[in-house]
Scaffold this motif. Structure first.
Motif, mmCIF file in Angstrom:
data_model
loop_
_atom_site.group_PDB
_atom_site.id
_atom_site.type_symbol
_atom_site.label_atom_id
_atom_site.label_comp_id
_atom_site.label_asym_id
_atom_site.label_seq_id
_atom_site.Cartn_x
_atom_site.Cartn_y
_atom_site.Cartn_z
ATOM 1 N N GLY A 152 -60.565 32.312 -37.730
ATOM 2 C CA GLY A 152 -60.650 31.666 -38.998
ATOM 3 C C GLY A 152 -62.217 31.166 -39.210
ATOM 4 O O GLY A 152 -62.761 31.272 -40.333
ATOM 5 N N ALA A 153 -62.759 30.473 -38.230
ATOM 6 C CA ALA A 153 -64.017 29.823 -38.323
ATOM 7 C C ALA A 153 -65.067 30.916 -38.537
ATOM 8 O O ALA A 153 -65.882 30.977 -39.172
ATOM 9 C CB ALA A 153 -64.318 28.923 -36.995
ATOM 10 N N MET A 154 -64.825 32.196 -37.978
ATOM 11 C CA MET A 154 -65.675 33.366 -37.964
ATOM 12 C C MET A 154 -65.668 33.887 -39.470
ATOM 13 O O MET A 154 -66.496 34.337 -40.149
ATOM 14 C CB MET A 154 -65.465 34.255 -36.927
ATOM 15 N N ALA A 155 -64.357 33.831 -40.045
ATOM 16 C CA ALA A 155 -64.290 34.397 -41.127
ATOM 17 C C ALA A 155 -64.796 33.541 -42.345
ATOM 18 O O ALA A 155 -65.558 34.214 -43.255
ATOM 19 C CB ALA A 155 -62.567 34.451 -41.564
ATOM 20 N N ASP A 156 -64.946 32.267 -42.328
ATOM 21 C CA ASP A 156 -65.601 31.180 -42.995
ATOM 22 C C ASP A 156 -66.966 31.505 -42.783
ATOM 23 O O ASP A 156 -67.815 31.533 -43.788
ATOM 24 C CB ASP A 156 -65.207 29.878 -42.625
ATOM 25 N N TYR A 157 -67.652 31.780 -41.736
ATOM 26 C CA TYR A 157 -68.983 31.879 -41.432
ATOM 27 C C TYR A 157 -69.469 33.217 -41.908
ATOM 28 O O TYR A 157 -70.359 33.473 -42.793
ATOM 29 C CB TYR A 157 -69.226 32.124 -39.892
ATOM 30 N N ALA A 158 -68.787 34.275 -41.766
ATOM 31 C CA ALA A 158 -68.980 35.684 -42.391
ATOM 32 C C ALA A 158 -69.145 35.705 -43.859
ATOM 33 O O ALA A 158 -69.873 36.122 -44.589
ATOM 34 C CB ALA A 158 -68.151 36.692 -41.877
ATOM 35 N N LEU A 172 -60.311 34.679 -46.147
ATOM 36 C CA LEU A 172 -58.796 34.674 -45.862
ATOM 37 C C LEU A 172 -58.534 33.941 -44.543
ATOM 38 O O LEU A 172 -58.087 34.533 -43.587
ATOM 39 C CB LEU A 172 -58.355 35.942 -45.871
ATOM 40 N N SER A 173 -58.756 32.479 -44.368
ATOM 41 C CA SER A 173 -58.773 32.077 -43.044
ATOM 42 C C SER A 173 -57.662 30.970 -42.933
ATOM 43 O O SER A 173 -57.683 30.034 -42.071
ATOM 44 C CB SER A 173 -60.023 31.159 -43.043
ATOM 45 N N ALA A 174 -56.728 30.872 -43.997
ATOM 46 C CA ALA A 174 -55.582 30.190 -44.038
ATOM 47 C C ALA A 174 -54.306 30.807 -43.606
ATOM 48 O O ALA A 174 -54.343 32.006 -43.624
ATOM 49 C CB ALA A 174 -55.385 29.565 -45.600
ATOM 50 N N SER A 175 -53.550 30.048 -42.908
ATOM 51 C CA SER A 175 -52.201 30.393 -42.489
ATOM 52 C C SER A 175 -51.070 29.981 -43.102
ATOM 53 O O SER A 175 -51.323 28.895 -43.987
ATOM 54 C CB SER A 175 -52.134 30.313 -40.928
ATOM 55 N N GLY A 176 -49.973 30.750 -42.978
ATOM 56 C CA GLY A 176 -48.852 30.081 -43.705
ATOM 57 C C GLY A 176 -48.819 30.674 -45.299
ATOM 58 O O GLY A 176 -49.495 31.317 -45.617
ATOM 59 N N MET A 195 -60.305 40.501 -38.805
ATOM 60 C CA MET A 195 -60.398 40.017 -37.168
ATOM 61 C C MET A 195 -58.751 39.675 -36.749
ATOM 62 O O MET A 195 -58.475 38.480 -37.325
ATOM 63 C CB MET A 195 -61.356 38.939 -37.106
ATOM 64 N N ALA A 196 -58.020 40.342 -36.081
ATOM 65 C CA ALA A 196 -56.648 40.189 -35.585
ATOM 66 C C ALA A 196 -56.285 40.957 -34.691
ATOM 67 O O ALA A 196 -57.078 41.971 -34.228
ATOM 68 C CB ALA A 196 -55.798 40.633 -36.912
ATOM 69 N N TYR A 197 -55.281 40.220 -33.806
ATOM 70 C CA TYR A 197 -55.214 40.736 -32.577
ATOM 71 C C TYR A 197 -53.643 40.755 -32.241
ATOM 72 O O TYR A 197 -52.909 39.883 -33.103
ATOM 73 C CB TYR A 197 -55.699 39.623 -31.112
ATOM 74 N N ALA A 198 -53.175 41.616 -31.404
ATOM 75 C CA ALA A 198 -51.717 41.658 -31.108
ATOM 76 C C ALA A 198 -51.252 40.122 -30.426
ATOM 77 O O ALA A 198 -52.063 39.618 -29.788
ATOM 78 C CB ALA A 198 -51.333 42.971 -30.248
ATOM 79 N N PRO A 199 -49.881 39.787 -30.632
ATOM 80 C CA PRO A 199 -48.854 40.598 -31.362
ATOM 81 C C PRO A 199 -49.249 40.485 -32.866
ATOM 82 O O PRO A 199 -49.897 39.913 -33.501
ATOM 83 C CB PRO A 199 -47.538 39.600 -30.898
ATOM 84 N N LEU A 200 -48.387 41.409 -33.825
ATOM 85 C CA LEU A 200 -48.544 41.530 -35.056
ATOM 86 C C LEU A 200 -48.037 40.398 -35.813
ATOM 87 O O LEU A 200 -46.898 40.250 -36.002
ATOM 88 C CB LEU A 200 -48.015 42.596 -35.533
ATOM 89 N N TYR A 201 -48.947 39.280 -36.256
ATOM 90 C CA TYR A 201 -48.415 38.073 -37.152
ATOM 91 C C TYR A 201 -47.931 38.585 -38.316
ATOM 92 O O TYR A 201 -48.526 39.596 -38.842
ATOM 93 C CB TYR A 201 -49.491 37.264 -36.913
ATOM 94 N N ARG A 202 -47.113 37.703 -38.891
ATOM 95 C CA ARG A 202 -46.562 37.934 -40.317
ATOM 96 C C ARG A 202 -47.787 37.841 -41.231
ATOM 97 O O ARG A 202 -47.733 38.582 -42.324
ATOM 98 C CB ARG A 202 -45.561 36.734 -40.597
ATOM 99 N N GLY A 252 -68.749 38.738 -28.477
ATOM 100 C CA GLY A 252 -68.925 40.054 -29.151
ATOM 101 C C GLY A 252 -68.882 39.972 -30.459
ATOM 102 O O GLY A 252 -69.552 40.823 -31.355
ATOM 103 N N THR A 253 -67.742 39.342 -31.208
ATOM 104 C CA THR A 253 -67.555 39.544 -32.547
ATOM 105 C C THR A 253 -68.384 38.913 -33.198
ATOM 106 O O THR A 253 -68.791 39.450 -34.359
ATOM 107 C CB THR A 253 -66.014 38.966 -32.610
ATOM 108 N N MET A 254 -68.990 37.806 -32.737
ATOM 109 C CA MET A 254 -70.124 36.888 -33.544
ATOM 110 C C MET A 254 -71.368 37.824 -33.397
ATOM 111 O O MET A 254 -71.890 37.859 -34.582
ATOM 112 C CB MET A 254 -70.394 35.596 -32.881
ATOM 113 N N VAL A 255 -71.523 38.640 -32.439
ATOM 114 C CA VAL A 255 -72.681 39.452 -32.552
ATOM 115 C C VAL A 255 -72.406 40.397 -33.477
ATOM 116 O O VAL A 255 -73.316 40.924 -34.410
ATOM 117 C CB VAL A 255 -72.985 40.370 -31.128
ATOM 118 N N LEU A 256 -71.288 41.112 -33.604
ATOM 119 C CA LEU A 256 -71.191 42.316 -34.606
ATOM 120 C C LEU A 256 -71.121 41.687 -36.132
ATOM 121 O O LEU A 256 -71.845 42.501 -36.925
ATOM 122 C CB LEU A 256 -69.757 42.737 -34.415
#
Length: 299
Positions: A152-158, A172-176, A195-202, A252-256
């Protein structure tokens, strides 16, 4: 008398138990499966073969000799285990076990991990995927960057940096249920950088469903979610987050992301300079010291 149910062998245990029955080249590939899990998930059979010093056929044959129907089945088993239930504490414990027990050891260990991640980012196929992602992002009416938790912090930065170079972007850095408000205006012509990782969150499922409903392309940055959502995203950039089953690292994600900022500024050059000039004007209206600063458009 009731027979106790034996626990299913772990991925490593299954491979190591069969190791002695394999030919030397197959043993080399099998050890690669154990030692380089991220590469197994992120690489093609040809790439694994090159990294392990074997042939494509040996990689596929080894997977079958280890009891898997195919290389894809081996990857599925590995992904299932990696996205299981190791606690954050267990991940940290494994990471600390590979340092020398002091701050300098931690520094050198983490530097080494990020160097290996940068090696992945240098691969030609990553560059090609990155180029396609820049095309999608540059051509969108509006960009949405999804990430929750540390992402979420990286989403805000990007989002902030894309806006600075004149490309309207929302995080889109809010949950729930708070995520619903941020998704409300997603529409055709937009794009989602996820930016998302398994498991597949709602939250991930909802964003993907909403994007699909409005024919919005999704660019996924992930080291393990791709196989689960490949049919719902347009582009996948598989950036590793350090070592499997260890503390997740996001360098690595921040570099990207920062490469995307530069790539988009180069693609939308005039827009970027105009926006940064306007930013300087706005800063100058708040603090007169800023009025002496600005950008110079390079021809």
């Amino acid at each position: 008398m009731t027979t106790a149910i034996q626990p299913q062998a772990t991925f490593d245990a299954q491979i190591l138990a069969a190791l002695e029955k394999l030919a030397p080249a197959e043993q080399r590939v099998a050890r690669f499966f154990v030692d380089q899990k991220q590469a197994v998930l992120l690489s093609s059979a040809a790439q694994i073969a090159e990294l392990a010093g074997a042939s494509d056929a040996t990689v596929v044959r080894t997977a079958r000799a280890l009891g898997f129907e195919s290389l894809s089945a081996l990857r599925a088993a590995l992904l299932s285990e990696l996205t299981g239930t190791p606690s954050p504490g267990n991940r940290l414990e494994r990471t600390l076990a590979e340092t020398d027990g002091d701050a300098a050891g931690a520094l050198h260990h983490v530097i080494g991990i990020h160097e290996s991640v940068l090696d992945v980012l240098r691969r030609p196929e990553i560059a090609a995927s990155f180029e396609r992602a820049i095309d999608i992002l540059a051509g969108a009416t509006r960009r949405y960057v999804f990430g929750i938790g540390p992402s979420g912090a990286m989403a805000d930065y990007a989002s902030l940096q894309f806006n600075r170079i004149g490309l309207p972007t929302s995080a889109l850095s809010a949950s729930g249920v708070a995520l619903a408000d941020r998704l409300l205006w997603l529409s055709k012509g937009d794009t989602v950088l996820m930016m998302a990782y398994a498991p597949l969150y709602r939250e991930v499922e909802v964003v993907l469903d909403q994007a699909n409903r409005h024919d919005v392309p999704v660019i996924l940055i992930s080291d393990n979610l791709g196989p689960l959502v490949a049919d719902k995203v347009m582009e996948i950039i598989p950036v590793p987050r350090g070592k499997a089953d260890h503390l997740a690292m996001h360098g690595g994600t921040m570099v990207l992301i920062e490469a995307m900022i530069v790539g988009l500024a180069g693609r939308c050059r005039e827009t970027a300079f105009d926006s940064l000039d306007q930013l300087s004007v706005l800063r100058g209206s708040i603090d007169k010291a800023w009025s002496k600063r600005g950008t110079k458009k390079k021809k």
